[in-house]
Design a protein around this motif. Structure first.
Motif, PDB file in Angstrom:
ATOM      1  N   GLY A  54      12.169 -57.116   4.667  1.00 34.36           N
ATOM      2  CA  GLY A  54      11.703 -55.816   4.194  1.00 34.36           C
ATOM      3  C   GLY A  54      12.811 -54.793   4.306  1.00 34.36           C
ATOM      4  N   MET A  55      12.664 -53.701   3.588  1.00 33.01           N
ATOM      5  CA  MET A  55      13.704 -52.679   3.589  1.00 33.01           C
ATOM      6  C   MET A  55      13.755 -51.957   4.934  1.00 33.01           C
ATOM      7  N   THR A  56      14.816 -51.243   5.143  1.00 26.47           N
ATOM      8  CA  THR A  56      14.986 -50.474   6.361  1.00 26.47           C
ATOM      9  C   THR A  56      13.866 -49.449   6.512  1.00 26.47           C
ATOM     10  N   GLY A  57      13.319 -49.365   7.724  1.00 25.29           N
ATOM     11  CA  GLY A  57      12.362 -48.309   8.033  1.00 25.29           C
ATOM     12  C   GLY A  57      10.909 -48.643   7.808  1.00 25.29           C
ATOM     13  N   VAL A  58      10.582 -49.908   7.426  1.00 25.02           N
ATOM     14  CA  VAL A  58       9.175 -50.246   7.190  1.00 25.02           C
ATOM     15  C   VAL A  58       8.460 -50.687   8.464  1.00 25.02           C
ATOM     16  N   GLY A  59       9.220 -50.952   9.528  1.00 19.81           N
ATOM     17  CA  GLY A  59       8.593 -51.339  10.790  1.00 19.81           C
ATOM     18  C   GLY A  59       8.590 -52.830  11.058  1.00 19.81           C
ATOM     19  N   LYS A  60       9.627 -53.544  10.609  1.00  9.10           N
ATOM     20  CA  LYS A  60       9.694 -54.997  10.810  1.00  9.10           C
ATOM     21  C   LYS A  60       9.736 -55.362  12.293  1.00  9.10           C
ATOM     22  N   THR A  61      10.627 -54.701  13.033  1.00  3.34           N
ATOM     23  CA  THR A  61      10.779 -55.034  14.440  1.00  3.34           C
ATOM     24  C   THR A  61       9.527 -54.696  15.233  1.00  3.34           C
ATOM     25  N   GLN A  62       8.909 -53.560  14.930  1.00  3.57           N
ATOM     26  CA  GLN A  62       7.671 -53.204  15.620  1.00  3.57           C
ATOM     27  C   GLN A  62       6.590 -54.245  15.377  1.00  3.57           C
ATOM     28  N   ALA A  64       7.044 -57.445  14.544  1.00  2.00           N
ATOM     29  CA  ALA A  64       7.420 -58.666  15.250  1.00  2.00           C
ATOM     30  C   ALA A  64       7.140 -58.542  16.741  1.00  2.00           C
ATOM     31  N   ASP A  65       7.377 -57.361  17.300  1.00  2.00           N
ATOM     32  CA  ASP A  65       7.062 -57.129  18.707  1.00  2.00           C
ATOM     33  C   ASP A  65       5.573 -57.270  18.976  1.00  2.00           C
ATOM     34  N   ARG A  66       4.751 -56.717  18.089  1.00  2.00           N
ATOM     35  CA  ARG A  66       3.306 -56.825  18.263  1.00  2.00           C
ATOM     36  C   ARG A  66       2.855 -58.293  18.164  1.00  2.00           C
ATOM     37  N   LEU A  67       3.397 -59.013  17.194  1.00  2.00           N
ATOM     38  CA  LEU A  67       3.030 -60.417  17.041  1.00  2.00           C
ATOM     39  C   LEU A  67       3.482 -61.255  18.239  1.00  2.00           C
ATOM     40  N   ALA A  68       4.619 -60.895  18.819  1.00  3.53           N
ATOM     41  CA  ALA A  68       5.139 -61.621  19.977  1.00  3.53           C
ATOM     42  C   ALA A  68       4.581 -61.084  21.290  1.00  3.53           C
ATOM     43  N   ARG A  69       3.680 -60.097  21.182  1.00  2.13           N
ATOM     44  CA  ARG A  69       3.078 -59.456  22.367  1.00  2.13           C
ATOM     45  C   ARG A  69       4.157 -58.868  23.261  1.00  2.13           C
ATOM     46  N   ARG A  70       5.088 -58.216  22.627  1.00  2.00           N
ATOM     47  CA  ARG A  70       6.209 -57.606  23.340  1.00  2.00           C
ATOM     48  C   ARG A  70       6.170 -56.107  23.118  1.00  2.00           C
ATOM     49  N   THR A  71       6.481 -55.340  24.166  1.00  2.00           N
ATOM     50  CA  THR A  71       6.477 -53.888  24.068  1.00  2.00           C
ATOM     51  C   THR A  71       7.788 -53.417  23.456  1.00  2.00           C
ATOM     52  N   SER A  72       7.698 -52.629  22.379  1.00  2.00           N
ATOM     53  CA  SER A  72       8.902 -52.089  21.748  1.00  2.00           C
ATOM     54  C   SER A  72       9.527 -51.029  22.641  1.00  2.00           C
ATOM     55  N   GLY A  73      10.839 -50.988  22.648  1.00  2.00           N
ATOM     56  CA  GLY A  73      11.524 -49.967  23.416  1.00  2.00           C
ATOM     57  C   GLY A  73      11.366 -48.600  22.786  1.00  2.00           C
ATOM     58  N   THR A  74      11.615 -47.590  23.549  1.00  2.00           N
ATOM     59  CA  THR A  74      11.509 -46.227  23.049  1.00  2.00           C
ATOM     60  C   THR A  74      12.456 -46.008  21.887  1.00  2.00           C
ATOM     61  N   VAL A 101      13.947 -61.521  12.478  1.00  2.00           N
ATOM     62  CA  VAL A 101      13.821 -60.220  11.816  1.00  2.00           C
ATOM     63  C   VAL A 101      15.131 -59.909  11.106  1.00  2.00           C
ATOM     64  N   VAL A 102      15.097 -59.961   9.778  1.00  2.00           N
ATOM     65  CA  VAL A 102      16.305 -59.771   8.961  1.00  2.00           C
ATOM     66  C   VAL A 102      16.639 -58.278   8.884  1.00  2.00           C
ATOM     67  N   PRO A 103      17.904 -57.890   9.091  1.00  2.00           N
ATOM     68  CA  PRO A 103      18.276 -56.471   8.998  1.00  2.00           C
ATOM     69  C   PRO A 103      17.919 -55.870   7.646  1.00  2.00           C
ATOM     70  N   GLY A 104      17.682 -54.564   7.635  1.00  2.00           N
ATOM     71  CA  GLY A 104      17.295 -53.871   6.412  1.00  2.00           C
ATOM     72  C   GLY A 104      18.445 -53.666   5.455  1.00  2.00           C
ATOM     73  N   ASP A 105      18.156 -52.955   4.376  1.00  2.00           N
ATOM     74  CA  ASP A 105      19.094 -52.850   3.260  1.00  2.00           C
ATOM     75  C   ASP A 105      20.352 -52.057   3.552  1.00  2.00           C
ATOM     76  N   LEU A 232      -1.971 -58.771   3.461  1.00  2.00           N
ATOM     77  CA  LEU A 232      -2.777 -58.340   4.599  1.00  2.00           C
ATOM     78  C   LEU A 232      -2.325 -56.973   5.104  1.00  2.00           C
ATOM     79  N   PRO A 233      -3.275 -56.106   5.479  1.00  2.00           N
ATOM     80  CA  PRO A 233      -2.908 -54.811   6.057  1.00  2.00           C
ATOM     81  C   PRO A 233      -2.605 -54.976   7.541  1.00  2.00           C
ATOM     82  N   VAL A 234      -1.628 -54.237   8.027  1.00  2.00           N
ATOM     83  CA  VAL A 234      -1.305 -54.240   9.454  1.00  2.00           C
ATOM     84  C   VAL A 234      -0.929 -52.831   9.890  1.00  2.00           C
ATOM     85  N   SER A 235      -1.072 -52.587  11.166  1.00  2.00           N
ATOM     86  CA  SER A 235      -0.682 -51.294  11.713  1.00  2.00           C
ATOM     87  C   SER A 235      -0.074 -51.521  13.088  1.00  2.00           C
ATOM     88  N   SER A 236       1.219 -51.240  13.202  1.00  2.00           N
ATOM     89  CA  SER A 236       1.876 -51.352  14.495  1.00  2.00           C
ATOM     90  C   SER A 236       1.564 -50.137  15.362  1.00  2.00           C
TER      91      SER A 236
END
Length: 268
Positions: A54-62, A64-74, A101-105, A232-236
């Motif tokens: 996905g493009m930069t800024g869509v929330g890929k890492t967030q 992936a963190d939710r799916l991995a049950r990992r807390t995102s850093g500040t 998680v592939v880097p954004g554009d 599918l809809p998702v919300s991090s």
């Protein structure tokens, strides 16, 4: 009464005994040599690899963190990453996923990461993250202050980004001997919760939208039977007092996505 080993020596002449020994030894060596490959296949079935694009800024890492049950850093949602990030989800039943998680554009390393996940070591599935034009804008390198971009500009950039990724997916799908699955994860739904059905339709194949047409093109290139597509809809995010999506509903969306991944991977 002769010992069984003595009878074997009597029945088989010297060269034959040597041949039997070589056969047994060869079988043992072959089994040992193939063991890592069998273990690798078993591990891959239990922990398939999933590219998160996905493009930069869509929330890929967030996500992936939710799916991995990992807390995102500040600030994780504001900074982005210039390198491919890895996350792992594990279950009590020894199943899970390895997320790449592939880097954004706007990352120079992006094309190399796309080559890795779609060509060098092809993944088992893809989660492509979109945000209905609400991707967080990124500043141009070397500039300061807040970045700005209209929603129309972000939608156009999202479509361009998807075109590049879709061609990589099609190329991978035609090379593989088994079907590839794709999930379009429509994120940041708290920003347009009242219009969610229309937005999901926009990203769906057969909808006649610009994005839907691109998915139809991808399925034609890859072969419809080789590529399954879910939207599918998702919300991090979710749970804040001003949010249109409660924490419970946001978690349910992520859980629904995880359940669908398990179904697609044959875990359930």
């Amino acid at each position: 009464m002769p010992h069984p080993a003595a009878r074997l020596r009597t029945i088989l002449p010297g060269p034959s005994r040597a041949a039997v020994g070589a056969t047994i030894a060869g079988g043992v060596l072959t089994g040992l040599a193939s063991a890592p490959e069998r273990v690798g296949r078993l591990f891959r079935r239990r922990f398939p690899t999933v590219a998160v694009t996905g493009m930069t800024g869509v929330g890929k890492t967030q996500l992936a963190d939710r799916l991995a049950r990992r807390t995102s850093g500040t600030g994780a949602g504001e900074v982005g990453s210039a390198v491919m990030e890895r996350r792992t989800r594990r279950s009590a039943r020894l199943h899970g996923f390895r997320f790449l998680v592939v880097p954004g554009d706007n990352a120079a390393t992006r094309l190399g990461a796309l080559d890795e996940v779609f060509h060098d070591e092809p993944v088992d599935g893809v989660i492509h993250v979109v945000a209905n034009g609400y991707a967080t804008p990124r500043r141009t390198a070397g500039t300061t202050g807040s970045a700005t971009a209209s929603r129309e500009e972000q939608l156009a950039a999202e479509l361009e980004d998807w075109t590049i990724t879709a061609h990589r997916i099609a190329s991978m799908a035609v090379r593989r001997g088994k079907p590839v699955w794709l999930v379009i994860a429509v994120t940041k739904v708290d920003l347009y919760a009242d219009d969610l059905d229309r937005v999901l339709d926009y990203y769906s194949p057969g909808s006649g939208s610009p994005f839907g047409d691109k998915i139809d093109e991808l399925r034609a290139l890859a072969g419809g039977a080789r590529l399954s597509v879910d939207v599918l809809p998702v919300s991090s995010q979710g749970g804040e007092r001003s949010s249109a999506v409660s924490a419970k509903r946001a978690s349910a969306m992520v859980d629904a996505l995880a359940t669908r991944l398990a179904q697609l991977s044959g875990h359930v």
